[in-house]
Scaffold this motif. Structure first.
Motif, PDB file in Angstrom:
ATOM      1  N   LEU A  88       0.884  -0.989   0.189  1.00  0.00           N
ATOM      2  CA  LEU A  88       0.107  -0.345  -0.379  1.00  0.00           C
ATOM      3  C   LEU A  88       1.032   1.366   0.009  1.00  0.00           C
ATOM      4  O   LEU A  88       0.203   2.142  -1.156  1.00  0.00           O
ATOM      5  N   ARG A  92       1.470   3.598  -2.722  1.00  0.00           N
ATOM      6  CA  ARG A  92       0.602   4.848  -2.368  1.00  0.00           C
ATOM      7  C   ARG A  92       1.895   6.610  -2.832  1.00  0.00           C
ATOM      8  O   ARG A  92       1.709   7.604  -3.589  1.00  0.00           O
ATOM      9  N   LYS A  96       2.082   9.890  -4.899  1.00  0.00           N
ATOM     10  CA  LYS A  96       2.775  11.248  -4.919  1.00  0.00           C
ATOM     11  C   LYS A  96       4.370  11.199  -6.499  1.00  0.00           C
ATOM     12  O   LYS A  96       4.902  11.865  -5.121  1.00  0.00           O
ATOM     13  N   VAL A 103       2.942  10.061   1.978  1.00  0.00           N
ATOM     14  CA  VAL A 103       2.696   9.239   2.280  1.00  0.00           C
ATOM     15  C   VAL A 103       2.508   9.226   4.279  1.00  0.00           C
ATOM     16  O   VAL A 103       3.326   9.575   4.978  1.00  0.00           O
ATOM     17  N   THR A 107      -3.450   8.941   4.931  1.00  0.00           N
ATOM     18  CA  THR A 107      -3.770   8.574   3.968  1.00  0.00           C
ATOM     19  C   THR A 107      -4.130   7.162   3.379  1.00  0.00           C
ATOM     20  O   THR A 107      -4.750   6.825   2.779  1.00  0.00           O
ATOM     21  N   LEU A 108      -2.904   5.935   4.204  1.00  0.00           N
ATOM     22  CA  LEU A 108      -3.008   5.588   3.200  1.00  0.00           C
ATOM     23  C   LEU A 108      -4.196   4.273   4.183  1.00  0.00           C
ATOM     24  O   LEU A 108      -4.618   3.645   3.791  1.00  0.00           O
ATOM     25  N   LYS A 111      -6.943   5.261   2.019  1.00  0.00           N
ATOM     26  CA  LYS A 111      -6.783   4.766   1.342  1.00  0.00           C
ATOM     27  C   LYS A 111      -7.205   2.878   0.566  1.00  0.00           C
ATOM     28  O   LYS A 111      -8.060   2.580  -0.569  1.00  0.00           O
ATOM     29  N   PHE A 117      -7.600   0.785  -5.080  1.00  0.00           N
ATOM     30  CA  PHE A 117      -6.488   0.819  -5.332  1.00  0.00           C
ATOM     31  C   PHE A 117      -5.601   0.263  -4.413  1.00  0.00           C
ATOM     32  O   PHE A 117      -5.858  -0.823  -3.598  1.00  0.00           O
TER      33      PHE A 117
END
Length: 146
Positions: A88, A92, A96, A103, A107-108, A111, A117
């Motif tokens: 993950l 991510r 970015k 990261v 946000t993880l 997502k 995703f």
């Protein structure tokens, strides 16, 4: 891997956990993407070198494509969770622009709830150590600072 530090809370030996984290992909280059070899060949290499059979088993068992069933040792559980969590994080970071600075655990976590995703990252493996989807970010933060 900081995620393996979680295994320490239940009493597994630090040297064992560290060895597993360093050796679980020992045969990655030899396997060349062949998931029928990955893990099995690593365990074979370790056994030939006289390694602790428990460590060789963790390396063999690490390939979740070959070995179905439940994970019992905390180190094995932590490796499974950390592997998917790192997937993950990598995806991510790529989104970015290849920078890990963008990261975050927050946000993880967000997502990870989106099934499309990083669809190849098995959220069920993360759930082995972080059963609540909202704790995915905590696991990833542990992994980021490792």
């Amino acid at each position: 891997m900081r995620a393996l530090a979680l295994a320490a809370r239940v009493g597994e030996d630090e040297v064992f956990r560290e060895a597993a984290s360093l050796l679980h992909n020992i045969n990655f280059e030899l396997a060349r993407g062949d998931m029928q070899l990955h893990g099995a060949k690593g365990a074979e290499i370790l056994m030939e070198q006289g390694t602790d059979p428990d460590l060789a088993f963790i390396v063999w068992r690490y390939n979740h494509h070959l070995s179905l069933g439940t994970y019992e040792k905390p180190t094995g559980i932590a490796l499974q969770a950390a592997d998917s969590a790192s997937g993950l994080m990598i995806v991510r970071a790529l989104v970015k622009g290849g920078r890990y600075s963008g990261v975050t655990g927050t946000t993880l976590t967000k997502k990870a709830k989106e099934k499309l995703f990083a669809a190849g990252c098995d959220r069920g493996r993360i759930a082995l150590i972080a059963p609540n989807p909202d704790t995915t970010g905590v696991l990833c933060r542990l992994h980021i600072v490792a």
